[in-house]
Design a protein around this motif. Structure first.
Motif, PDB file in Angstrom:
ATOM      1  N   MET A   1       4.069  26.724  -3.453  1.00 39.29           N
ATOM      2  CA  MET A   1       2.574  27.676  -3.320  1.00 39.29           C
ATOM      3  C   MET A   1       1.655  26.976  -4.399  1.00 39.29           C
ATOM      4  N   TRP A   2       2.072  27.246  -5.893  1.00 35.43           N
ATOM      5  CA  TRP A   2       1.222  26.887  -6.946  1.00 35.43           C
ATOM      6  C   TRP A   2       0.872  25.564  -6.764  1.00 35.43           C
ATOM      7  N   SER A   3       2.014  24.856  -6.612  1.00 34.74           N
ATOM      8  CA  SER A   3       2.006  23.096  -6.518  1.00 34.74           C
ATOM      9  C   SER A   3       0.850  22.927  -5.564  1.00 34.74           C
ATOM     10  N   PHE A   4       0.876  23.499  -4.328  1.00 32.72           N
ATOM     11  CA  PHE A   4      -0.013  23.161  -3.137  1.00 32.72           C
ATOM     12  C   PHE A   4      -1.384  23.548  -3.662  1.00 32.72           C
ATOM     13  N   LEU A   5      -1.824  24.547  -4.387  1.00 35.33           N
ATOM     14  CA  LEU A   5      -3.048  25.078  -4.788  1.00 35.33           C
ATOM     15  C   LEU A   5      -3.393  24.013  -5.877  1.00 35.33           C
ATOM     16  N   HIS A   6      -2.395  23.406  -6.790  1.00 40.93           N
ATOM     17  CA  HIS A   6      -2.767  22.470  -7.825  1.00 40.93           C
ATOM     18  C   HIS A   6      -3.343  20.983  -7.084  1.00 40.93           C
ATOM     19  N   LYS A   7      -2.610  20.635  -5.981  1.00 41.75           N
ATOM     20  CA  LYS A   7      -2.960  19.509  -5.252  1.00 41.75           C
ATOM     21  C   LYS A   7      -4.325  19.745  -4.715  1.00 41.75           C
ATOM     22  N   LEU A   8      -4.473  21.119  -4.147  1.00 39.75           N
ATOM     23  CA  LEU A   8      -5.871  21.381  -3.300  1.00 39.75           C
ATOM     24  C   LEU A   8      -7.124  20.711  -4.371  1.00 39.75           C
ATOM     25  N   GLY A   9      -6.621  21.121  -5.756  1.00 39.22           N
ATOM     26  CA  GLY A   9      -7.926  20.936  -6.528  1.00 39.22           C
ATOM     27  C   GLY A   9      -7.914  19.685  -6.867  1.00 39.22           C
ATOM     28  N   SER A  10      -7.104  18.638  -6.391  1.00 40.91           N
ATOM     29  CA  SER A  10      -7.398  17.097  -6.906  1.00 40.91           C
ATOM     30  C   SER A  10      -8.077  16.442  -5.900  1.00 40.91           C
ATOM     31  N   PRO A  11      -9.203  15.718  -6.251  1.00 42.29           N
ATOM     32  CA  PRO A  11     -10.050  15.028  -5.320  1.00 42.29           C
ATOM     33  C   PRO A  11      -9.424  13.950  -4.636  1.00 42.29           C
ATOM     34  N   PRO A  12      -8.726  12.858  -5.498  1.00 45.46           N
ATOM     35  CA  PRO A  12      -8.063  11.921  -4.339  1.00 45.46           C
ATOM     36  C   PRO A  12      -6.854  12.370  -3.419  1.00 45.46           C
ATOM     37  N   TRP A  13      -6.166  13.516  -3.649  1.00 41.83           N
ATOM     38  CA  TRP A  13      -5.349  14.149  -2.942  1.00 41.83           C
ATOM     39  C   TRP A  13      -5.976  14.672  -1.512  1.00 41.83           C
ATOM     40  N   LEU A  14      -7.042  15.419  -1.931  1.00 40.03           N
ATOM     41  CA  LEU A  14      -7.945  15.920  -0.785  1.00 40.03           C
ATOM     42  C   LEU A  14      -8.436  14.777   0.057  1.00 40.03           C
ATOM     43  N   TYR A  15      -8.920  13.772  -0.644  1.00 41.18           N
ATOM     44  CA  TYR A  15      -9.600  12.732   0.110  1.00 41.18           C
ATOM     45  C   TYR A  15      -8.505  11.948   1.172  1.00 41.18           C
ATOM     46  N   ALA A  16      -7.427  12.004   0.552  1.00 42.25           N
ATOM     47  CA  ALA A  16      -6.383  11.208   1.460  1.00 42.25           C
ATOM     48  C   ALA A  16      -6.024  12.054   2.521  1.00 42.25           C
ATOM     49  N   ILE A  17      -5.695  13.307   2.152  1.00 43.14           N
ATOM     50  CA  ILE A  17      -5.211  14.127   3.285  1.00 43.14           C
ATOM     51  C   ILE A  17      -6.155  14.505   4.409  1.00 43.14           C
ATOM     52  N   SER A  18      -7.528  14.716   3.960  1.00 38.93           N
ATOM     53  CA  SER A  18      -8.581  14.852   4.775  1.00 38.93           C
ATOM     54  C   SER A  18      -8.639  13.732   5.883  1.00 38.93           C
ATOM     55  N   GLY A  19      -8.466  12.476   5.172  1.00 37.46           N
ATOM     56  CA  GLY A  19      -8.579  11.377   6.001  1.00 37.46           C
ATOM     57  C   GLY A  19      -7.533  11.210   7.164  1.00 37.46           C
ATOM     58  N   SER A  20      -6.330  11.616   6.493  1.00 40.30           N
ATOM     59  CA  SER A  20      -5.199  11.620   7.485  1.00 40.30           C
ATOM     60  C   SER A  20      -5.137  12.837   8.763  1.00 40.30           C
ATOM     61  N   ILE A  21      -5.911  13.799   8.387  1.00 40.62           N
ATOM     62  CA  ILE A  21      -6.078  14.760   9.461  1.00 40.62           C
ATOM     63  C   ILE A  21      -7.083  14.388  10.206  1.00 40.62           C
ATOM     64  N   LEU A  22      -8.172  14.014   9.671  1.00 44.55           N
ATOM     65  CA  LEU A  22      -9.105  13.389  10.756  1.00 44.55           C
ATOM     66  C   LEU A  22      -8.806  12.448  11.539  1.00 44.55           C
ATOM     67  N   ARG A  23      -7.847  11.611  11.292  1.00 44.78           N
ATOM     68  CA  ARG A  23      -7.720  10.414  11.976  1.00 44.78           C
ATOM     69  C   ARG A  23      -7.018  11.164  13.551  1.00 44.78           C
ATOM     70  N   TRP A  24      -6.207  12.061  13.481  1.00 40.99           N
ATOM     71  CA  TRP A  24      -5.974  12.741  14.788  1.00 40.99           C
ATOM     72  C   TRP A  24      -6.824  13.782  15.092  1.00 40.99           C
ATOM     73  N   LEU A  25      -7.458  14.610  14.289  1.00 43.71           N
ATOM     74  CA  LEU A  25      -8.334  15.758  14.656  1.00 43.71           C
ATOM     75  C   LEU A  25      -9.351  15.356  15.399  1.00 43.71           C
ATOM     76  N   LEU A  26     -10.152  14.462  14.719  1.00 46.49           N
ATOM     77  CA  LEU A  26     -11.369  13.774  15.331  1.00 46.49           C
ATOM     78  C   LEU A  26     -11.282  13.271  16.818  1.00 46.49           C
ATOM     79  N   PRO A  27     -10.338  12.449  17.175  1.00 49.90           N
ATOM     80  CA  PRO A  27     -10.208  12.065  18.649  1.00 49.90           C
ATOM     81  C   PRO A  27      -9.755  13.265  19.438  1.00 49.90           C
ATOM     82  N   LEU A  28      -9.104  14.322  18.664  1.00 53.56           N
ATOM     83  CA  LEU A  28      -8.635  15.460  19.577  1.00 53.56           C
ATOM     84  C   LEU A  28      -9.832  16.117  19.956  1.00 53.56           C
ATOM     85  N   THR A  29     -10.579  16.397  18.775  1.00 51.44           N
ATOM     86  CA  THR A  29     -11.853  17.307  19.322  1.00 51.44           C
ATOM     87  C   THR A  29     -12.549  16.804  20.182  1.00 51.44           C
ATOM     88  N   LEU A  30     -12.863  15.434  20.213  1.00 44.35           N
ATOM     89  CA  LEU A  30     -13.971  14.851  21.036  1.00 44.35           C
ATOM     90  C   LEU A  30     -13.225  15.088  22.440  1.00 44.35           C
TER      91      LEU A  30
END
Lengths: 66, 228, 246
Positions: free
Chosen positions: C1-30
């Motif tokens: 839990m804490w390590s997840f929160l810690h990661k959430l505060g890290s910009p490169p991690w967030l940038y990478a993870i949001s990129g991989s989420i968007l890769r499937w979420l964006l086509p699915l949304t459209l």
């Protein structure tokens, strides 16, 4: 499919103007909120890449002249 | 010299604000003058028919009072922000919540209270039935306190900005809506001969909620503005 | 839990993870949006009272629902950034405001266009329309306040305070407007009172609501990524990204 023809689909028994204009405007809004951040991101990356190249060129020059 | 007690500190702040206001009577009179002038615009725009004016009077009087309060709230913290005394207030050992409440109270005494007291004059000019005038004064007394509380939130967030004047109205006007609705409804109810007390009770509830929460937001806003 | 929160505060991690989420979420949304629009426009029966104009419901209601929910997303992110000083929450709050404002505008516009064939007028001072208009003003207030500050850190905090004040006020505004409207309700306009909706109309509506939630998430992430790049332009991971020429 509820409508018989393309004309009937466009006209929607007189309500077509309203329905289609609502959908078109919403589509434009959705396109804008999706494309604007993408464009901003791409421009930022391009500018940063250009900066990076320039910095490297300056560094290479400095090494060459000394 | 020991630090004054919290109550004395707040009373001194309040007194200081009031003295500052009284020393500049022109500035204190501005909202009243604004109120009079805008009220005079309505018959010119809507036509002088007494019945029509009487029909619009509750809403018109409330809207104009609201705008007058809004225009003055921009200046609550500005002078003290510019000369640095606001920073002293933030550093003071007394709770900022109460200090802020003193500022808001002074603003209400100078703008809201005065406006409510002179409002019967303008009500008569707009042909509002005399029976509704007590309701107008009471609803303005309570409602303008909420307006001061909410307006000071906007003022605290924009005090550090150079072009705050227009911005504060954009931030604060949507939050004024409930006060406007119940304030003008109270006057309308009095015109129609209905009981006014429920509306005043709701306005009173808004004042209580505002006193409890608004100073917290103002304090946070002032800290942000000073840090920026 | 804490390590997840810690990661959430890290910009490169967030940038990478949001990129991989968007890769499937964006086509699915459209895809979901397209499917819902085709379903709603072409494969549902018309309303027996409103005819075909009711088809606007498939974009009007989802836009309105998500616009309102978006304000709470924004205010929650603002509260998190104020209380725990989490920078990523500040980024999320800044990202939510324009998206919410755009969706509120879409809801208002489609509502007005729907009103013309149904009530015979584009604009009615109805309780719900009026509260949506005020919601739009609240959103725009946050956007304008953010732009007005030179110091962006202070801008984020000020907007967080403003959005929290707005959150306290939204129920009050909504209730008072509701009450105000019942006082002034003009007799000439009849609203469809029936709350029951046929399953053949309900399913596409539910699909569209889900699609709009997904759309909001996509836009939020896209805005956050752009904002992250701008804020972190001087850091190593962004420079590496720029060199990679992604």
């Amino acid at each position: 499919m509820y409508f018989d023809s393309v004309e009937a689909m466009l006209a929607m028994e007189g309500h077509g103007v309203f329905v289609w204009s609502a959908y078109v405007v919403t589509a434009v809004v959705i396109a804008l909120i999706l494309l604007l951040p993408l464009r901003r991101q791409r421009r930022l990356l391009r500018e940063l890449a250009a900066d990076e190249r320039r910095a490297r060129a300056v560094a290479a020059n400095a090494r060459g002249s000394s | 010299m020991s630090a004054p007690s919290t109550t004395r500190f707040c009373l001194r702040l309040l007194r200081r604000q009031l003295v500052l206001a009284v020393r500049r009577p022109a500035e204190m009179g501005n909202p009243l003058l604004f109120f009079a002038m805008v009220v005079a615009l309505f018959p010119l725009g809507l036509g002088p028919a007494p019945e029509a004016l009487a029909g619009f009077a509750p809403g018109v009087l409330w809207i104009v009072a609201l705008l007058a309060s809004l225009l003055t709230s921009d200046n609550v913290f500005r002078g003290d922000f510019d000369d640095g005394s606001l920073e002293q207030l933030l550093l003071a050992p007394q709770p900022l919540y109460l200090g802020v409440l003193a500022y808001i109270g002074a603003h209400w005494l100078v703008s809201g209270l005065l406006l409510s007291l002179v409002s019967p004059l303008f009500a008569l000019m707009l042909n509002l039935p005399a029976a509704a005038i007590p309701a107008l004064v009471c609803s303005l007394l309570l409602g303008s306190a909420v307006l001061s509380l909410v307006g000071c939130i906007g003022a605290s967030l924009t005090v550090g900005l150079r072009r705050g004047g227009m911005l504060i109205s954009l931030l604060v006007l949507p939050l004024y809506v409930p006060v406007l609705i119940f304030g003008s409804a109270a006057v309308q109810a009095a015109v129609d001969g209905l009981p006014v007390a429920p509306y005043l009770a709701i306005l009173g509830a808004m004042v209580s909620l505002g006193i409890a929460l608004a100073p917290l937001a103002v304090a946070a806003g002032l800290r942000i503005s000073i840090d920026a | 839990m804490w390590s997840f929160l810690h990661k959430l505060g890290s910009p490169p991690w967030l940038y990478a993870i949001s990129g991989s989420i968007l890769r499937w979420l964006l086509p699915l949304t459209l895809l979901a949006l397209a499917a819902g629009v085709v379903w709603g426009l072409l494969f549902t029966p018309p309303d027996f009272r409103q005819g075909n104009s009711y088809r606007i419901i498939y974009i009007h209601v989802p836009a309105a629902v998500v616009a309102l929910a978006g304000y709470y997303v924004m205010a929650t992110a603002g509260a998190i950034s104020l209380i725990w000083r989490m920078k990523m929450a500040d980024v999320a709050m800044k990202a939510a405001a324009p998206v919410g404002a755009a969706l509120t505008f879409a809801a208002l516009f489609t509502g007005a266009v729907w009103g013309k064939p149904t009530w015979g007028t584009y604009w009615v001072w109805d309780a719900r329309i009026t509260s949506m208009l005020l919601l739009l003003f609240l959103y725009l207030g946050v956007v304008v306040l953010y732009e007005a500050y030179e110091n962006k850190e202070a801008a984020g905090k000020a907007c967080a305070v403003l959005s929290l004040v707005g959150t306290v006020n939204i129920p009050i505004i909504y209730k008072s407007v509701d009450w105000w409207y019942s006082l002034h309700q003009p007799a000439s306009i009849k609203f469809t009172g029936d709350s029951t909706i046929d399953p053949s109309m309900l399913y596409p509506l539910l699909l569209m609501i889900c699609a709009f939630y997904a759309l909001f998430t996509c836009c939020l992430l896209l805005n956050m990524r752009a904002e992250l790049l701008q804020r972190e332009a001087r850091t190593g991971w962004v420079r590496k990204l720029a060199r990679g020429g992604e």
